[in-house]
Write a protein that holds these residues in place. Structure first.
Motif, PDB file in Angstrom:
ATOM      1  N   LEU A  19      24.534  43.874  31.907  1.00 21.74           N
ATOM      2  CA  LEU A  19      25.953  43.560  31.965  1.00 21.74           C
ATOM      3  C   LEU A  19      26.662  44.458  32.982  1.00 21.74           C
ATOM      4  CD1 LEU A  19      28.085  41.715  30.855  1.00 21.74           C
ATOM      5  CD2 LEU A  19      28.404  43.270  28.945  1.00 21.74           C
ATOM      6  N   ILE A  20      26.258  45.708  33.077  1.00 21.30           N
ATOM      7  CA  ILE A  20      26.838  46.620  34.075  1.00 21.30           C
ATOM      8  C   ILE A  20      26.563  46.098  35.482  1.00 21.30           C
ATOM      9  CG2 ILE A  20      26.616  48.915  35.132  1.00 21.30           C
ATOM     10  CD1 ILE A  20      26.295  50.028  32.298  1.00 21.30           C
ATOM     11  N   GLU A  21      25.337  45.639  35.703  1.00 19.00           N
ATOM     12  CA  GLU A  21      24.984  45.109  37.024  1.00 19.00           C
ATOM     13  C   GLU A  21      25.821  43.881  37.364  1.00 19.00           C
ATOM     14  OE1 GLU A  21      21.084  43.338  39.347  1.00 19.00           O
ATOM     15  OE2 GLU A  21      20.787  44.599  37.581  1.00 19.00           O
ATOM     16  N   ALA A  22      25.965  42.974  36.417  1.00 28.14           N
ATOM     17  CA  ALA A  22      26.770  41.773  36.638  1.00 28.14           C
ATOM     18  C   ALA A  22      28.236  42.128  36.865  1.00 28.14           C
ATOM     19  CB  ALA A  22      26.635  40.831  35.441  1.00 28.14           C
ATOM     20  N   PHE A  23      28.751  43.035  36.063  1.00 27.49           N
ATOM     21  CA  PHE A  23      30.143  43.465  36.202  1.00 27.49           C
ATOM     22  C   PHE A  23      30.376  44.115  37.569  1.00 27.49           C
ATOM     23  CE2 PHE A  23      33.585  46.597  35.505  1.00 27.49           C
ATOM     24  CZ  PHE A  23      34.592  45.721  35.141  1.00 27.49           C
ATOM     25  N   THR A  24      29.416  44.921  38.014  1.00 32.20           N
ATOM     26  CA  THR A  24      29.525  45.587  39.317  1.00 32.20           C
ATOM     27  C   THR A  24      29.609  44.555  40.430  1.00 32.20           C
ATOM     28  OG1 THR A  24      28.295  47.484  38.500  1.00 32.20           O
ATOM     29  CG2 THR A  24      28.403  47.222  40.875  1.00 32.20           C
ATOM     30  N   LYS A  25      28.787  43.520  40.363  1.00 31.50           N
ATOM     31  CA  LYS A  25      28.825  42.467  41.389  1.00 31.50           C
ATOM     32  C   LYS A  25      30.172  41.755  41.403  1.00 31.50           C
ATOM     33  CE  LYS A  25      23.876  41.620  41.535  1.00 31.50           C
ATOM     34  NZ  LYS A  25      22.790  40.671  41.249  1.00 31.50           N
ATOM     35  N   ILE A  26      30.704  41.501  40.221  1.00 35.16           N
ATOM     36  CA  ILE A  26      32.012  40.836  40.134  1.00 35.16           C
ATOM     37  C   ILE A  26      33.094  41.706  40.770  1.00 35.16           C
ATOM     38  CG2 ILE A  26      33.821  40.092  38.529  1.00 35.16           C
ATOM     39  CD1 ILE A  26      31.510  39.240  36.623  1.00 35.16           C
ATOM     40  N   VAL A  27      33.096  42.985  40.419  1.00 33.12           N
ATOM     41  CA  VAL A  27      34.121  43.898  40.934  1.00 33.12           C
ATOM     42  C   VAL A  27      34.002  44.056  42.449  1.00 33.12           C
ATOM     43  CG1 VAL A  27      34.949  46.289  40.877  1.00 33.12           C
ATOM     44  CG2 VAL A  27      34.392  45.110  38.750  1.00 33.12           C
ATOM     45  N   GLU A  28      32.766  44.110  42.960  1.00 36.43           N
ATOM     46  CA  GLU A  28      32.564  44.252  44.404  1.00 36.43           C
ATOM     47  C   GLU A  28      33.098  43.043  45.162  1.00 36.43           C
ATOM     48  OE1 GLU A  28      28.371  44.986  44.753  1.00 36.43           O
ATOM     49  OE2 GLU A  28      28.624  47.151  44.485  1.00 36.43           O
ATOM     50  N   ASN A  29      33.085  41.880  44.526  1.00 36.45           N
ATOM     51  CA  ASN A  29      33.546  40.662  45.185  1.00 36.45           C
ATOM     52  C   ASN A  29      35.051  40.444  45.084  1.00 36.45           C
ATOM     53  OD1 ASN A  29      31.025  39.852  46.144  1.00 36.45           O
ATOM     54  ND2 ASN A  29      30.497  38.929  44.192  1.00 36.45           N
ATOM     55  N   LEU A  30      35.725  41.257  44.306  1.00 37.43           N
ATOM     56  CA  LEU A  30      37.177  41.124  44.202  1.00 37.43           C
ATOM     57  C   LEU A  30      37.820  41.499  45.521  1.00 37.43           C
ATOM     58  CD1 LEU A  30      37.913  42.766  40.732  1.00 37.43           C
ATOM     59  CD2 LEU A  30      37.934  40.336  41.295  1.00 37.43           C
ATOM     60  N   GLU A  31      38.811  40.739  45.901  1.00 33.89           N
ATOM     61  CA  GLU A  31      39.539  41.069  47.118  1.00 33.89           C
ATOM     62  C   GLU A  31      40.523  42.184  46.803  1.00 33.89           C
ATOM     63  OE1 GLU A  31      41.316  37.905  49.306  1.00 33.89           O
ATOM     64  OE2 GLU A  31      39.692  36.535  48.814  1.00 33.89           O
ATOM     65  N   THR A  32      40.575  43.137  47.692  1.00 32.80           N
ATOM     66  CA  THR A  32      41.537  44.216  47.512  1.00 32.80           C
ATOM     67  C   THR A  32      42.745  43.962  48.397  1.00 32.80           C
ATOM     68  OG1 THR A  32      40.451  45.530  49.208  1.00 32.80           O
ATOM     69  CG2 THR A  32      39.770  45.918  46.939  1.00 32.80           C
ATOM     70  N   VAL A  33      43.887  44.340  47.920  1.00 35.93           N
ATOM     71  CA  VAL A  33      45.117  44.185  48.670  1.00 35.93           C
ATOM     72  C   VAL A  33      45.423  45.521  49.324  1.00 35.93           C
ATOM     73  CG1 VAL A  33      47.572  43.654  48.525  1.00 35.93           C
ATOM     74  CG2 VAL A  33      45.949  42.487  47.018  1.00 35.93           C
ATOM     75  N   PRO A  34      45.372  45.548  50.652  1.00 35.93           N
ATOM     76  CA  PRO A  34      45.647  46.825  51.311  1.00 35.93           C
ATOM     77  C   PRO A  34      47.097  47.252  51.086  1.00 35.93           C
ATOM     78  CG  PRO A  34      45.448  45.068  52.934  1.00 35.93           C
ATOM     79  CD  PRO A  34      45.122  44.477  51.589  1.00 35.93           C
ATOM     80  N   GLN A  35      47.284  48.498  50.812  1.00 36.12           N
ATOM     81  CA  GLN A  35      48.622  49.041  50.613  1.00 36.12           C
ATOM     82  C   GLN A  35      49.122  49.623  51.924  1.00 36.12           C
ATOM     83  OE1 GLN A  35      50.479  48.990  47.787  1.00 36.12           O
ATOM     84  NE2 GLN A  35      48.896  47.772  46.832  1.00 36.12           N
ATOM     85  N   SER A  36      50.276  49.233  52.317  1.00 37.02           N
ATOM     86  CA  SER A  36      50.863  49.737  53.547  1.00 37.02           C
ATOM     87  C   SER A  36      51.468  51.115  53.292  1.00 37.02           C
ATOM     88  CB  SER A  36      51.956  48.786  54.034  1.00 37.02           C
ATOM     89  OG  SER A  36      52.584  49.315  55.182  1.00 37.02           O
ATOM     90  N   VAL A  37      51.323  51.994  54.280  1.00 37.20           N
ATOM     91  CA  VAL A  37      51.926  53.313  54.158  1.00 37.20           C
ATOM     92  C   VAL A  37      53.376  53.288  54.651  1.00 37.20           C
ATOM     93  CG1 VAL A  37      49.757  54.569  54.312  1.00 37.20           C
ATOM     94  CG2 VAL A  37      50.997  54.044  56.400  1.00 37.20           C
ATOM     95  N   ILE A  38      53.792  52.127  55.176  1.00 35.25           N
ATOM     96  CA  ILE A  38      55.164  51.977  55.652  1.00 35.25           C
ATOM     97  C   ILE A  38      56.026  51.510  54.483  1.00 35.25           C
ATOM     98  CG2 ILE A  38      56.673  50.778  57.273  1.00 35.25           C
ATOM     99  CD1 ILE A  38      54.152  50.348  59.032  1.00 35.25           C
ATOM    100  N   PRO A  39      57.096  52.236  54.191  1.00 33.07           N
ATOM    101  CA  PRO A  39      57.957  51.829  53.070  1.00 33.07           C
ATOM    102  C   PRO A  39      58.510  50.416  53.271  1.00 33.07           C
ATOM    103  CG  PRO A  39      58.550  54.012  53.850  1.00 33.07           C
ATOM    104  CD  PRO A  39      57.565  53.451  54.836  1.00 33.07           C
ATOM    105  N   GLN A  40      58.655  49.693  52.192  1.00 35.20           N
ATOM    106  CA  GLN A  40      59.112  48.302  52.257  1.00 35.20           C
ATOM    107  C   GLN A  40      60.481  48.183  52.920  1.00 35.20           C
ATOM    108  OE1 GLN A  40      57.282  45.540  51.478  1.00 35.20           O
ATOM    109  NE2 GLN A  40      58.958  44.460  52.451  1.00 35.20           N
ATOM    110  N   PHE A  41      61.371  49.136  52.707  1.00 36.33           N
ATOM    111  CA  PHE A  41      62.702  49.013  53.299  1.00 36.33           C
ATOM    112  C   PHE A  41      62.650  49.112  54.822  1.00 36.33           C
ATOM    113  CE2 PHE A  41      62.385  53.548  52.473  1.00 36.33           C
ATOM    114  CZ  PHE A  41      62.946  54.136  53.606  1.00 36.33           C
ATOM    115  N   HIS A  42      61.657  49.843  55.373  1.00 41.18           N
ATOM    116  CA  HIS A  42      61.493  49.883  56.837  1.00 41.18           C
ATOM    117  C   HIS A  42      60.981  48.541  57.342  1.00 41.18           C
ATOM    118  CE1 HIS A  42      61.115  54.538  56.874  1.00 41.18           C
ATOM    119  NE2 HIS A  42      62.353  54.165  57.112  1.00 41.18           N
ATOM    120  N   LEU A  43      60.022  47.967  56.629  1.00 42.87           N
ATOM    121  CA  LEU A  43      59.500  46.659  57.020  1.00 42.87           C
ATOM    122  C   LEU A  43      60.610  45.604  56.970  1.00 42.87           C
ATOM    123  CD1 LEU A  43      56.114  46.718  55.079  1.00 42.87           C
ATOM    124  CD2 LEU A  43      56.443  47.026  57.536  1.00 42.87           C
TER     125      LEU A  43
END
Length: 75
Positions: A19-43
């Protein structure tokens, strides 16, 4: 009161090796959302200025001479 992370940690610790192996594969395939270091109010401010300039092309952007210059840099 336990936090969600603590509950999740405890559950993961009780997984079988398969189950750990299967869970690891699932987590590795999740897309990550990059966090911007630029504050939202500047954007938001930059977006507002670009929209204003697009609607008023004779105005001058304060950070670029014109949209053509910005497009060259972004291309």
């Amino acid at each position: 009161m336990e936090t969600s992370i603590e509950i999740l940690k405890r559950k993961i610790e009780s997984f079988t090796p398969d189950l750990i192996e299967a869970f690891t594969k699932i987590v590795e395939n999740l897309e990550t959302v990059p966090q911007s270091v630029i504050p939202q109010f500047h954007l938001d401010e930059v977006l507002y200025r670009l929209e204003f300039h697009t609607e008023n092309p004779k105005t001058k952007l304060d950070f670029f001479e014109n949209m053509t210059e910005l497009e060259k840099i972004c291309a």
